[in-house]
Design an enzyme around this catalytic site. Structure first.
Site, PDB file in Angstrom:
ATOM      1  N   THR A  39       0.844  -1.184   0.000  1.00  0.00           N
ATOM      2  CA  THR A  39       0.000   0.000   0.000  1.00  0.00           C
ATOM      3  C   THR A  39       0.882   1.237   0.000  1.00  0.00           C
ATOM      4  O   THR A  39       2.029   1.185   0.450  1.00  0.00           O
ATOM      5  CB  THR A  39      -0.943   0.037   1.222  1.00  0.00           C
ATOM      6  OG1 THR A  39      -1.843   1.137   1.095  1.00  0.00           O
ATOM      7  CG2 THR A  39      -0.170   0.186   2.523  1.00  0.00           C
ATOM      8  N   LYS A  40       0.329   2.329  -0.512  1.00  0.00           N
ATOM      9  CA  LYS A  40       0.981   3.633  -0.401  1.00  0.00           C
ATOM     10  C   LYS A  40       0.145   4.556   0.471  1.00  0.00           C
ATOM     11  O   LYS A  40       0.422   5.734   0.587  1.00  0.00           O
ATOM     12  CB  LYS A  40       1.209   4.239  -1.788  1.00  0.00           C
ATOM     13  CG  LYS A  40       2.235   3.454  -2.581  1.00  0.00           C
ATOM     14  CD  LYS A  40       2.642   4.134  -3.847  1.00  0.00           C
ATOM     15  CE  LYS A  40       3.719   3.289  -4.518  1.00  0.00           C
ATOM     16  NZ  LYS A  40       4.241   3.884  -5.717  1.00  0.00           N
ATOM     17  N   ASN A  41      -0.875   3.982   1.104  1.00  0.00           N
ATOM     18  CA  ASN A  41      -1.770   4.717   1.983  1.00  0.00           C
ATOM     19  C   ASN A  41      -1.152   4.748   3.382  1.00  0.00           C
ATOM     20  O   ASN A  41      -1.038   3.715   4.041  1.00  0.00           O
ATOM     21  CB  ASN A  41      -3.137   4.020   1.985  1.00  0.00           C
ATOM     22  CG  ASN A  41      -4.152   4.692   2.858  1.00  0.00           C
ATOM     23  OD1 ASN A  41      -3.883   5.047   3.993  1.00  0.00           O
ATOM     24  ND2 ASN A  41      -5.352   4.836   2.330  1.00  0.00           N
TER      25      ASN A  41
ATOM     26  N   GLY B  84      -2.296   5.897   6.138  1.00  0.00           N
ATOM     27  CA  GLY B  84      -3.235   5.499   7.180  1.00  0.00           C
ATOM     28  C   GLY B  84      -3.277   3.992   7.351  1.00  0.00           C
ATOM     29  O   GLY B  84      -3.241   3.477   8.470  1.00  0.00           O
ATOM     30  N   LYS B  85      -3.334   3.278   6.227  1.00  0.00           N
ATOM     31  CA  LYS B  85      -3.332   1.812   6.288  1.00  0.00           C
ATOM     32  C   LYS B  85      -2.011   1.302   6.847  1.00  0.00           C
ATOM     33  O   LYS B  85      -1.975   0.358   7.634  1.00  0.00           O
ATOM     34  CB  LYS B  85      -3.575   1.210   4.910  1.00  0.00           C
ATOM     35  CG  LYS B  85      -4.998   1.346   4.436  1.00  0.00           C
ATOM     36  CD  LYS B  85      -5.175   0.655   3.095  1.00  0.00           C
ATOM     37  CE  LYS B  85      -6.563   0.884   2.551  1.00  0.00           C
ATOM     38  NZ  LYS B  85      -6.756   0.216   1.262  1.00  0.00           N
TER      39      LYS B  85
ATOM     40  N   ASP C 216      -6.675  -4.339   0.700  1.00  0.00           N
ATOM     41  CA  ASP C 216      -7.610  -3.489  -0.024  1.00  0.00           C
ATOM     42  C   ASP C 216      -8.830  -3.343   0.861  1.00  0.00           C
ATOM     43  O   ASP C 216      -9.225  -4.279   1.558  1.00  0.00           O
ATOM     44  CB  ASP C 216      -7.989  -4.092  -1.379  1.00  0.00           C
ATOM     45  CG  ASP C 216      -8.681  -3.075  -2.272  1.00  0.00           C
ATOM     46  OD1 ASP C 216      -8.282  -1.891  -2.247  1.00  0.00           O
ATOM     47  OD2 ASP C 216      -9.620  -3.445  -2.987  1.00  0.00           O
ATOM     48  N   SER C 217      -9.396  -2.173   0.857  1.00  0.00           N
ATOM     49  CA  SER C 217     -10.579  -1.928   1.664  1.00  0.00           C
ATOM     50  C   SER C 217     -11.360  -0.781   1.058  1.00  0.00           C
ATOM     51  O   SER C 217     -10.887  -0.098   0.157  1.00  0.00           O
ATOM     52  CB  SER C 217     -10.183  -1.589   3.111  1.00  0.00           C
ATOM     53  OG  SER C 217      -9.429  -0.387   3.134  1.00  0.00           O
TER      54      SER C 217
END
Length: 116
Positions: free
Chosen positions: A8-10, A12-13, A72-73
């Site tokens: 991920t590049k998020n 928050g995640k 993924d969400s």
């Protein structure tokens, strides 16, 4: 020490995964940390998209001994037939999540209006 690569590049995640794994002796990095390009999330479910991201990241780092976790969400609103679902990130106009929330609230308000 084990290194877990979160696909991920998020940020928050990534923070959520770091919190989940904080009691383990491991390093947590993301695809942003090692400049892995974005992949086309062409799956039809969260699980398929997570697997696509994990496989793509695994191919890039296969010789480094990293453990790769795909993720993924999204937001599934029952009253909107589980939309936006896997399209949650793309649901927000121009990636502006504030506008995305407003769009979602507007769609939900239409369900409650007498004008339908």
């Amino acid at each position: 020490m084990r290194t877990f690569l979160i696909a991920t590049k998020n940020f928050g995640k990534l923070a959520e995964f770091k919190a989940l794994l904080r009691d383990f002796d491991c390093e947590i990095i993301s695809t942003a940390d090692i400049d892995i390009p974005e992949v086309d999330e062409s799956g039809t479910t969260f699980e398929e998209n997570a697997l696509i991201k994990a496989r793509a990241a695994s191919c890039v780092v296969q010789d480094r001994g990293y453990y790769v976790i795909g993720d993924d969400s999204g937001l599934c609103v029952h009253a909107l037939n589980n939309r936006p679902g896997i399209y949650s990130a793309r649901y927000a106009p121009n990636g502006d999540f504030k506008l995305g929330r407003l769009k979602l609230l507007h769609e939900m308000s239409l369900l409650c209006s007498d004008d339908r």
